[in-house]
Design an enzyme around this catalytic site. Structure first.
Site, short mmCIF file in Angstrom:
data_model
loop_
_atom_site.label_atom_id
_atom_site.label_comp_id
_atom_site.label_asym_id
_atom_site.label_seq_id
_atom_site.Cartn_x
_atom_site.Cartn_y
_atom_site.Cartn_z
CD GLU A 268 -34.54 83.26 -65.01
OE1 GLU A 268 -35.07 83.11 -66.13
OE2 GLU A 268 -33.68 82.46 -64.55
NE ARG B 268 -44.26 53.65 -55.37
CZ ARG B 268 -44.43 52.74 -54.42
NH1 ARG B 268 -45.45 52.84 -53.59
NH2 ARG B 268 -43.60 51.74 -54.31
CE LYS C 214 -41.97 78.41 -65.85
NZ LYS C 214 -40.81 78.24 -65.00
CG HIS D 9 -31.65 79.10 -68.41
ND1 HIS D 9 -32.18 80.30 -68.83
CD2 HIS D 9 -32.17 78.88 -67.17
CE1 HIS D 9 -32.98 80.77 -67.88
NE2 HIS D 9 -32.99 79.93 -66.87
CG HIS E 236 -30.28 80.45 -62.00
ND1 HIS E 236 -29.81 79.44 -62.80
CD2 HIS E 236 -31.51 80.78 -62.50
CE1 HIS E 236 -30.71 79.17 -63.74
NE2 HIS E 236 -31.75 79.97 -63.57
CE LYS F 173 -38.17 72.87 -67.24
NZ LYS F 173 -37.15 73.61 -68.00
CG ASN G 157 -34.44 76.00 -70.92
OD1 ASN G 157 -34.68 76.21 -69.74
ND2 ASN G 157 -34.85 74.92 -71.56
NE ARG H 210 -41.37 74.36 -68.44
CZ ARG H 210 -41.88 73.95 -67.30
NH1 ARG H 210 -42.88 73.08 -67.32
NH2 ARG H 210 -41.44 74.40 -66.15
CD GLU I 191 -37.27 72.38 -71.38
OE1 GLU I 191 -37.56 72.89 -70.29
OE2 GLU I 191 -36.12 72.21 -71.77
CG HIS J 91 -27.80 75.68 -66.51
ND1 HIS J 91 -28.77 74.84 -66.99
CD2 HIS J 91 -28.43 76.51 -65.65
CE1 HIS J 91 -29.93 75.16 -66.46
NE2 HIS J 91 -29.75 76.18 -65.64
#
Ligand code: NAD
Ligand code: GLY
Length: 378
Positions: free
Chosen positions: A189, A125, A231, A252, A269, A147, A249, A245, A241, A256
């Site tokens: 990026e 956990r 960032k 993206h 990527h 993330k 993206n 935030r 997000e 993606h």
């Protein structure tokens, strides 16, 4: 100072942590973790490419500081960012009886960082973890902000959690072994930060692109600092997000879809994000939200960097289908991050399908150049 090092903090109350950026700082990892990990054991999670380069130095530093090191070397590649590989991490942690106070250390690019963070978030956990990002992309983006996750065959990063590291240590020296194609993927990026948040950074990239491509240590550390500062500010303002935030993206949603349609093993990527940012700029121009002058600067910088500006050939309907599996879909609507000028971007939920389809079809056509003046007919 010739090769300065920088420390900045991601402010998140009790989960705040430092990012340390410098040249030759890798050997400090043991000393730095002594005050952050309370347990005796550290599982270094790395891969078969990074291990021969940096595992020995990292392990030695930890051992000197009194840690017992249990390394795990995984196969390399985005195609291994899966549940099966995370299961191997769990097997390793259980076999080595890691306890709640013991730590995980990600040594590698974004793939290793995302999987290690996810394993750390869920093993017992939650156990402490730290990041040593060794790619440009992971240094400017993936290692910061918590993330974590893995891919699902139906979409990228669909399984994961927000889980912050307790330290991010980035050594610009590790970038020297990075293949040129991977450096460029990281540069995508960096360009993203310029477009969404910092016109000065964008200008700096236009002016000093070669210094950055050649990894001039001073300039690289400065650029890392600027990107990580942006960032960190964004993550502090919106860790999960819910708002700002999402601007990170940019490129993206299209990116993606490219990665998913090409099976995660053809496009990097960062390359997919680069072509995705060009398309986002074209979409913004087609929607009359962004001046052509700015979209030209975006396309030109990305092209000058040697990054792709054309998306691969698939039916527009396949892109639309892939984009509906994106995490950013809300109420069934695809959410786009669109530049409105260099240094500022916005979220747009309602993009007419006709304009989206037209933008996708133009984006696939290598001969399509939206900036040529209309030809005089004889
Ligand atoms: P990657 O982790 O696959 O690394 C790229 C390649 O470089 C790999 O072959 C790797 O083994 C190799 N490598 C790493 N360091 C090296 C070094 N110093 N020298 C030589 N080779 C080295 O890819 P990446 O571009 O670092 O990261 C991409 C991943 O990050 C994607 O899965 C993406 O989804 C994820 N990502 C996550 C976030 C986030 O916020 N968590 C943000 C952006 C991207
Ligand atoms: N890479 C996007 C984010 O961290 O939010």
């Amino acid at each position: 100072m010739k090769n300065p090092s920088y420390t900045l903090t991601v402010e998140l109350d009790s989960r705040s942590y430092e990012i340390i950026i410098g040249s030759g700082v890798l050997s400090k990892i043991g000393e730095l973790l002594k005050t952050r990990f309370t347990g005796q054991r550290v599982a270094i999670i790395t891969n078969e490419t990074v291990a021969p380069l940096y595992l020995e130095q990292t392990s030695a530093s930890l051992t000197q500081s009194g840690f017992q090191v249990v390394p795990l070397v995984l196969p390399d590649g985005e195609i291994h960012k899966t549940w099966t590989t995370v299961q191997r991490i769990f097997d390793h942690l259980i076999e080595n009886r890691l306890e709640r106070t013991d730590g995980l250390l990600a040594l590698g690019g974004g793939v290793i960082g995302d999987m290690t963070g996810f394993a750390a978030a869920t093993y017992l956990r939650g156990v402490p973890f730290a990041q040593i990002p060794t790619t440009l992309l992971a240094q400017v983006d993936a290692s910061v902000g918590g993330k974590t996750g893995i891919n699902h065959p139906l979409g990228k990063n669909l399984i994961g959690s927000f889980y912050q590291p307790c330290l991010v240590l980035m050594d610009v020296e590790t970038l020297k072994t990075l293949p040129q194609r991977e450096r460029l993927a990281g540069l995508a990026e960096i360009i993203k930060y310029g477009i969404i948040r910092n016109a000065k950074l964008f200008k700096m990239l236009e002016n000093f692109l070669n210094d950055i491509l050649e990894l001039n240590p001073g300039r690289t550390a400065k650029v890392l600092l600027i990107c990580c500062t942006i960032k960190a500010e964004i993550v502090t303002a919106d860790e999960r997000e819910q708002g700002v935030r999402a601007l990170l993206n940019l490129g993206h949603t299209f990116g993606h879809a490219i990665e998913s349609l090409t099976g995660y093993d053809t496009w990097l990527h960062g390359e997919a994000v680069a072509a995705g940012m060009v398309l986002a700029a074209e979409l913004a121009a087609n929607l009359k939200l962004c001046d052509r002058e700015d979209t030209i600067r975006i396309r030109t910088l990305i092209q000058r960097a040697g990054l792709p500006v054309t998306i691969p050939q698939f039916p527009a309907s396949a892109y639309l289908e892939a984009m509906t599996h994106d995490k950013k879909v809300a109420d069934g609507k695809i959410r786009f991050v669109l530049p409105i000028r260099i240094g500022k971007a916005m979220i747009q939920n309602d993009v007419p399908k006709s304009i989206l389809t037209k933008t996708l079809e133009e984006g696939m056509n290598p001969l399509h150049n939206p900036y040529l003046p209309p030809q005089d007919t004889p």
